[in-house]
Design a protein around this motif. Sequence first.
Motif, short mmCIF file in Angstrom:
data_model
loop_
_atom_site.label_atom_id
_atom_site.label_comp_id
_atom_site.label_asym_id
_atom_site.label_seq_id
_atom_site.Cartn_x
_atom_site.Cartn_y
_atom_site.Cartn_z
N TYR B 301 0.25 -1.04 -0.18
CA TYR B 301 0.00 -0.17 0.00
C TYR B 301 0.33 1.38 0.02
O TYR B 301 0.67 2.05 0.17
N VAL B 302 2.01 1.14 0.09
CA VAL B 302 2.88 2.29 -0.31
C VAL B 302 4.23 2.19 -1.15
O VAL B 302 4.39 0.91 -1.39
N GLU B 303 4.21 3.09 -1.53
CA GLU B 303 5.56 3.05 -3.16
C GLU B 303 6.46 3.09 -2.20
O GLU B 303 7.10 4.03 -1.88
N ALA B 306 8.52 6.87 -2.75
CA ALA B 306 8.46 7.61 -1.94
C ALA B 306 8.93 7.38 -0.48
O ALA B 306 9.69 8.05 -0.05
N GLU B 375 3.06 6.29 8.26
CA GLU B 375 2.90 7.92 8.00
C GLU B 375 2.11 7.84 6.20
O GLU B 375 1.51 8.75 5.85
N LEU B 376 3.24 7.63 5.59
CA LEU B 376 3.13 7.12 3.71
C LEU B 376 2.18 6.26 4.19
O LEU B 376 1.11 6.61 3.13
N THR B 378 -0.68 6.64 6.07
CA THR B 378 -1.88 7.75 5.46
C THR B 378 -2.36 8.65 4.75
O THR B 378 -2.96 9.00 4.23
N LEU B 379 -1.05 8.75 3.77
CA LEU B 379 -1.42 9.47 2.92
C LEU B 379 -1.98 8.35 1.41
O LEU B 379 -2.64 8.66 0.53
N SER B 380 -2.13 7.29 1.82
CA SER B 380 -2.34 6.44 0.64
C SER B 380 -4.03 5.95 1.01
O SER B 380 -4.61 5.77 2.31
N PRO B 381 -4.10 6.38 0.11
CA PRO B 381 -6.02 5.75 -0.27
C PRO B 381 -6.09 4.15 -0.12
O PRO B 381 -7.99 4.01 0.56
N TYR B 382 -5.59 3.65 -0.29
CA TYR B 382 -5.58 1.55 0.13
C TYR B 382 -4.67 1.60 1.57
O TYR B 382 -5.25 0.24 2.50
N LYS B 384 -5.54 2.88 4.86
CA LYS B 384 -6.17 3.65 5.55
C LYS B 384 -6.46 2.16 6.59
O LYS B 384 -6.40 2.78 8.40
#
Lengths: 278, 391
Positions: B301-303, B306, B375-376, B378-382, B384
Amino acid sequence: MWEYTKKVKDLFLHPKNVGEVENPDAVGEVGSISCGDALKLSLKIDKETGKIIDAKFQTFGCASAIASSSALTELIKGKTLDEAQKITNQEIADYLGGLPKEKMHCSVMGQEALEAAIADYKGEAPKPAAEAHERIVCKCFDVSEEKIRRVTMENHLTTVEEITNFTKAGGGCGTCIPDIEAMLRDIWALKEVPKPKEPKKLTNLQKIALIQDVLEREIRPRLQEDGGDLELLDVEGSKVIIAMRAMCVSCPMGGVTVQSIEQKLRELVSEDIVVEAR
Amino acid sequence: MKPIYLDNNATTAVAPEVAEAIQPYYHELYGNPSSMHLFGGQLHRRIEEARAKVAALIGAEPEEIIFTSCGTESDNTAIMSAVESYPHKRHVISTRVEHPAVLSFVRHLARKGYRLSLVPVDAMGRFDMDFFMKSLDENTAVVSVMHANNETGVILPIEEIGAILRERNILFHTDAVQTTGKIPINVKGLPVDMLSLSGHKLHAPKGIGALYVKKGTRFYPYIIGGHQEHGRRAGTENVASIIALGVACELAQGNLKIEAVHVARLRDKLENALLEKCPDPRINGDTSRRLPNTSNISFEYVEGEAILLRIDEFGICASSGSACTSGSLEPSHVLRAMGIPFTAIHGSIRFSLSRYTTEEEIDKVIEIVPPIIKELRTLSPYGKERIIKCS
């Protein structure tokens, strides 16, 4: 390593407007996790003035995707929907002080999310490209012909590489590249791009010398790799008369070979050349 | 800020002993080893000493070592030599997870008309022996299989593969760029005909590599010119770097135990802590047969880019299989060959340690990385629904 501007780094490290607006009036989602980036934009809109009161985003993606999303929300806050609708991906990139060219698709994603959100607000159901019967050109990244055409025109893109940078189309397996090339020709023919200046007219001597040169450098070495060869017999105006030699004499692909020689000579010498094999 | 360098599969620091040893070769001993005068000619002996040290690290004879400019040149030379030596054989076998130094080269051969079989791997990165056996035929000129994968650290069964090829008299090359100096290699007991190694992966400078060619193997040079390296690799010797590679190999031999114990312990500590502190992690690759220094973890869920840029702010250096870091839009071919879901490939991070990695550095990484992942997410739409679980 990417050369990101200070603004990109700032907005990536300290993004503004992260999250979801409570009871949003409009939501726009684009991209997918498998494509490598996705953006969900939520808006709070004043119904009387049509102004965007609040905008928040959630992004799965690289630094420039996150920075572009954050930039988008900063750009549209306080604008009316009509004003916001006019924002182009270039404006998002400009706000960031520019993006590496390979990352321009991040700014396009921002603009698309905004479009999707506005459509949502207007009650137009969001339409995934496949359902809207659009033709998908790039299957790796699910990019439709419509999107390629629109982004190409808006950003004055002239090469496949640029189109890949802006839309990702063609950046996967690459099988759609000829398709994109055809679209490029089509798009810019529509817009009547001035043709490059007519090449200088060659004298007969120059033409013959050039034909000999192309045959020697470009064509004979390839034929010889497969045990074939050719000989230049004569040049009559635009007619180039050759004789196939060695393996080429009996080669069943002879016709194709003559055609490709003709194509090469047209490309490198003159467009009106006709090749005749004897 | 001193970087916390956990990207040693990309390149390594030059060992201080190596840096010191090569100093005289730039200003004082700059002669050409081929010269008749003593000033240049004396360097010939030093090169032979370095050759002996490189040979010793892998259990080879000195005359079986050819110095090259890098791992890629060694790989290209080995494969090209094999196909040039057996021109009637038009089939090449390699794997889907090779480094581009091999993969792009065999694909180039395929465009030139060679038949190419690329052996797949399973979800753990393990070599598909059945596919391999079925691919073999009397037309096979060479098989090139990496010793260990650079992205996942998974070690491939080259003993087994080599034994099969020996029986059938087919040339076998292995790209041992990632294993040389990290795990013991002894070509005396290893059925390989050619083996590539690279200096800058084992604390020598960039721009030097070597190719082991077993005595009696047909060889055709890739770089043609002067008589250097007995005509097997033309070009004036890169004296300083050859000396450096010699010293680095000597050091590596003495440090193999450190790699196996100290480095592996720190790697495991890092891996276990990250697995525990971040929800939904996944280790990419077979952990039971892996280099001691490598850990490839996916944070879903994070890239990856980033993550890399966020940890870069703290001086932590690592790498990712994500598309965004590659310069192309395609994520890692290795992780794709393993069938890892795209969601996990995009969030994959490779940590690769060295004998210079310290406990303090690992502790710091363990402290810094989990909050960044959180933190990343929380930025990600996936991400949550996952945030709550992240400690």
